[in-house]
Write a protein that holds these residues in place. Structure first.
Motif, PDB file in Angstrom:
ATOM      1  N   LEU A  85       1.004   0.652 -17.728  1.00  0.00           N
ATOM      2  CA  LEU A  85       0.366   1.407 -16.650  1.00  0.00           C
ATOM      3  C   LEU A  85      -0.449   2.585 -17.179  1.00  0.00           C
ATOM      4  O   LEU A  85       0.076   3.423 -17.909  1.00  0.00           O
ATOM      5  N   ALA A 126       6.144  -7.855  -9.484  1.00  0.00           N
ATOM      6  CA  ALA A 126       7.530  -7.832  -9.942  1.00  0.00           C
ATOM      7  C   ALA A 126       8.451  -8.427  -8.888  1.00  0.00           C
ATOM      8  O   ALA A 126       9.327  -9.237  -9.190  1.00  0.00           O
ATOM      9  N   PHE A 178       7.843   0.133 -11.729  1.00  0.00           N
ATOM     10  CA  PHE A 178       6.465  -0.334 -11.588  1.00  0.00           C
ATOM     11  C   PHE A 178       5.955  -1.073 -12.802  1.00  0.00           C
ATOM     12  O   PHE A 178       4.759  -1.314 -12.934  1.00  0.00           O
ATOM     13  N   HIS A 223       1.303  -4.286  -9.505  1.00  0.00           N
ATOM     14  CA  HIS A 223       2.480  -4.442 -10.358  1.00  0.00           C
ATOM     15  C   HIS A 223       3.751  -4.563  -9.534  1.00  0.00           C
ATOM     16  O   HIS A 223       4.603  -5.405  -9.777  1.00  0.00           O
ATOM     17  N   MET A 224       3.861  -3.682  -8.578  1.00  0.00           N
ATOM     18  CA  MET A 224       5.066  -3.687  -7.751  1.00  0.00           C
ATOM     19  C   MET A 224       5.208  -5.028  -7.048  1.00  0.00           C
ATOM     20  O   MET A 224       6.266  -5.657  -7.066  1.00  0.00           O
ATOM     21  N   GLU A 259      -2.527   5.906 -12.901  1.00  0.00           N
ATOM     22  CA  GLU A 259      -1.723   5.074 -12.013  1.00  0.00           C
ATOM     23  C   GLU A 259      -0.312   5.634 -11.900  1.00  0.00           C
ATOM     24  O   GLU A 259       0.294   5.660 -10.835  1.00  0.00           O
ATOM     25  N   ILE A 304       0.837  -1.198   0.000  1.00  0.00           N
ATOM     26  CA  ILE A 304       0.000   0.000   0.000  1.00  0.00           C
ATOM     27  C   ILE A 304       0.872   1.249   0.000  1.00  0.00           C
ATOM     28  O   ILE A 304       0.578   2.240  -0.659  1.00  0.00           O
ATOM     29  N   GLN A 305       1.984   1.173   0.727  1.00  0.00           N
ATOM     30  CA  GLN A 305       2.888   2.318   0.791  1.00  0.00           C
ATOM     31  C   GLN A 305       3.754   2.458  -0.445  1.00  0.00           C
ATOM     32  O   GLN A 305       4.578   3.364  -0.532  1.00  0.00           O
ATOM     33  N   LEU A 306       3.610   1.532  -1.378  1.00  0.00           N
ATOM     34  CA  LEU A 306       4.493   1.502  -2.552  1.00  0.00           C
ATOM     35  C   LEU A 306       5.957   1.502  -2.132  1.00  0.00           C
ATOM     36  O   LEU A 306       6.764   2.280  -2.642  1.00  0.00           O
ATOM     37  N   LYS A 345       2.744   9.443  -4.699  1.00  0.00           N
ATOM     38  CA  LYS A 345       2.873   8.629  -3.489  1.00  0.00           C
ATOM     39  C   LYS A 345       4.339   8.437  -3.113  1.00  0.00           C
ATOM     40  O   LYS A 345       4.703   8.419  -1.944  1.00  0.00           O
ATOM     41  N   LYS A 362      -4.511  -0.017  -6.187  1.00  0.00           N
ATOM     42  CA  LYS A 362      -4.402   0.377  -7.570  1.00  0.00           C
ATOM     43  C   LYS A 362      -3.536  -0.641  -8.313  1.00  0.00           C
ATOM     44  O   LYS A 362      -2.953  -1.547  -7.719  1.00  0.00           O
ATOM     45  N   ILE A 363      -3.487  -0.437  -9.603  1.00  0.00           N
ATOM     46  CA  ILE A 363      -2.714  -1.373 -10.426  1.00  0.00           C
ATOM     47  C   ILE A 363      -1.238  -1.303 -10.082  1.00  0.00           C
ATOM     48  O   ILE A 363      -0.550  -2.313 -10.044  1.00  0.00           O
ATOM     49  N   VAL A 364      -0.746  -0.106  -9.819  1.00  0.00           N
ATOM     50  CA  VAL A 364       0.688   0.009  -9.490  1.00  0.00           C
ATOM     51  C   VAL A 364       1.044  -0.857  -8.298  1.00  0.00           C
ATOM     52  O   VAL A 364       2.108  -1.468  -8.275  1.00  0.00           O
ATOM     53  N   ASN A 365       0.164  -0.873  -7.322  1.00  0.00           N
ATOM     54  CA  ASN A 365       0.455  -1.689  -6.155  1.00  0.00           C
ATOM     55  C   ASN A 365       0.623  -3.152  -6.563  1.00  0.00           C
ATOM     56  O   ASN A 365       1.586  -3.816  -6.174  1.00  0.00           O
TER      57      ASN A 365
END
Lengths: 323, 323
Positions: free
Chosen positions: B233, A176, B229, A172-173, B237, A122-124, B244, A167-170
């Motif tokens: 995307l 990976a 990321f 994705h990270m 995002e 959540i914190q990326l 963030k 979100k998608i970035v979360n």
DNA sequence: TGATCCTGTCAATATTATGTTTAATATTTG
DNA sequence: CAAATATTAAACATAATATTGACAGGATCA
């Protein structure tokens, strides 16, 4: 006579997953190994020592008391571990006593790991996530790590994403990082050249690799040589890979596919392209949607990792080594 | 007799990931290498020195004490590292990789590496491919490895795929392996918490990660904290991630997009979502198609890795650390 | 239930190995 | 010339290791 290379304790700790103080304690209390010393009294372990400690840790992870496995020889340890692995699926062991000791600890560790991993996601915070997960990975046996941390973690990520909280970035990270961890694990399992090969992939339209990677890992742990070709592969490509690699089986991972109407026909094509004798194993979250088709193409649906390994090991027993 | 190329210490530091003072200390304390000197007493390292230092660092990263690995020869070091990497966990299997170390000139090495990598890819031999590439990675400086092996390799893969001589599986296999190598490299670069952060990603519709990973690697080598990321995307995002993470810049990698008509508008949206002050760097094969749009949104187009690093380092000089 | 054992963990301390900084000086670079 | 970078030697700071002893939570047993 070449001097065999000796290792300092932190190397052994890295290799075995044991903490340095535990290694020392085991030596003092149980005489597990007796390393040489440098002129300055630092411990120096041989490769044999490392191997022995690995086996001991495995036995302990299987629920045996350290004191009870110390007197055993390496071969006996190996047998013990192998047996424990087979027994795990036999005696049900769903809710009852069996080996409650490590299980409770495991429960606790896994729950905590999932939660704090989620917090980092959540914190990326990729660095933090990696730290949390790799800690859990050394803390837990591989099986437990996969089934009780990685799988639930991504189940929760999926749920949170659908509800709009992630979100998608979360995702994705997290993907990976986990992907690279699984890949490293996969690579670290050395399998003989002559072991039967299994091609692992996901069908076209399916992008989620993690299920496939976990499948590959499981197969490798069962003694197969896994060939991972990743996501989104058309049927003819899968057929080509299977033939080219002289694979003995094919594993397909299906993510949650809500409305993928092309999948059944794609599966039919896959069956056609690999020939009608090739064993096909299908697993993953989306497996519920393809049971009918799977039956039609005579593919084996595996509902969880245990079932998958079971199938693979049974197969291997029938057709042991190099064809 | 050609004069071999010699390097100053900061180059060696960059290549190996060791700090300059550590290199000096290792020389003084352990005689790790014995560089030549300029007329004014500056150290001059040969390629062999660099290679040796790389291997030593690897061994140390594996948990060995620097003092204990110094007396080993290069070949022994290589073996030690390979063993440590493979042996983690599973005690069975004693792998032996017969790899001799012929010393060639960089030109020759890279050409040879690309060719033999391609051969493994065609054969669908992941293990072999990994061997070829990781050998090249020690042999060559990181820059050269990326620019003269990885980039050309994938250019050729792309060409062969378009001409129908390679299948998707081949590309997938290669991508998976290279991706994990790059990821490992990225992770092995330690960057302080306070370094300026850059978010690296590819826009929606663009799936090729390798360019983005290479960009992330370059940024990290230039002292940035890269936050990768991944591919595909959506603009909002990307904007979210940038905010963030409190990133100081955004890097976008564009693969070859022949007919991607949505990209320009997506870039506009990206600019809107990150705010008009955020520096955006765009690179990759497909960059030629977006020059106009890039100008419109005031993004910097970088035509190659060198230009990218140049930009990043210039930026860093203006706004040095925290804040 | 309470006493006891097993076992992982940690603390205190001493020692050593290793990484990092400093200071003084010199050289290079823009 | 000013700023950045190298060199050397020494000092400094950390982190790793060994040893001993203690503690706590779970398991086991009376």
């Amino acid at each position: 006579m070449e001097t065999p290379i000796l290792h300092p304790i932190r190397y052994v700790a890295l290799q075995t997953g044991l903490k340095p103080y535990l290694i020392r304690t085991w030596e003092v209390r149980y005489d597990v190994v007796c390393p040489k010393r440098t002129g300055n009294n630092r411990r120096l372990y041989s490769d044999d020592d490392v191997k022995r400690l690995k086996l001991l840790k495995m036995a302990v992870d299987c629920g045996h008391a350290i004191s009870s496995v110390v007197p055993l020889g390496n071969q006996e340890l190996q047998a013990l571990v192998a047996q424990a692995r087979n027994d795990r699926q036999g005696p049900e062991a769903i809710g009852s006593t069996a080996s409650s000791g490590p299980r409770d600890m495991t429960q606790h560790v896994t729950a905590h790991a999932v939660e704090s991993a989620l917090a980092r996601i959540i914190q990326l915070d990729p660095h933090g996530l990696e730290g949390v997960l790799s800690e859990a990975a050394v803390e837990l046996p591989r099986q437990a790590f996969l089934q009780s941390v990685i799988v639930p973690l991504f189940a929760r990520i999926g749920a949170l994403w659908r509800s709009g909280e992630l979100k998608i970035v979360n995702e994705h990270m997290a993907s990976a990082i986990v992907r690279s961890m699984l890949w490293d694990m996969l690579r670290s399992i050395e399998i003989s050249e002559t072991a039967p090969r299994i091609v692992v992939a996901t069908p076209v339209g399916h992008w989620h690799e993690l299920g496939a990677l976990i499948a590959a890992l499981s197969a490798s742990e069962s003694g197969w040589r896994s060939l991972y070709f990743g996501p989104n592969l058309p049927s003819e490509e899968i057929g080509y890979a299977v033939k080219k690699c002289e694979a003995a089986a094919l594993g397909l991972s299906i993510g949650h596919c809500l409305k993928d109407s092309t999948l059944p026909s794609e599966l039919l094509r896959i069956r056609r392209s690999v020939g009608h004798r090739m064993p096909i194993y299908i697993g993953g979250e989306g497996v519920v949607f393809v049971r009918q088709t799977a039956a039609k193409i005579k593919a084996v649906v595996v509902d969880d990792l245990t079932a998958f390994r079971d199938q693979l090991e049974r197969f291997m027993r029938d057709v042991p080594d190099g064809s």
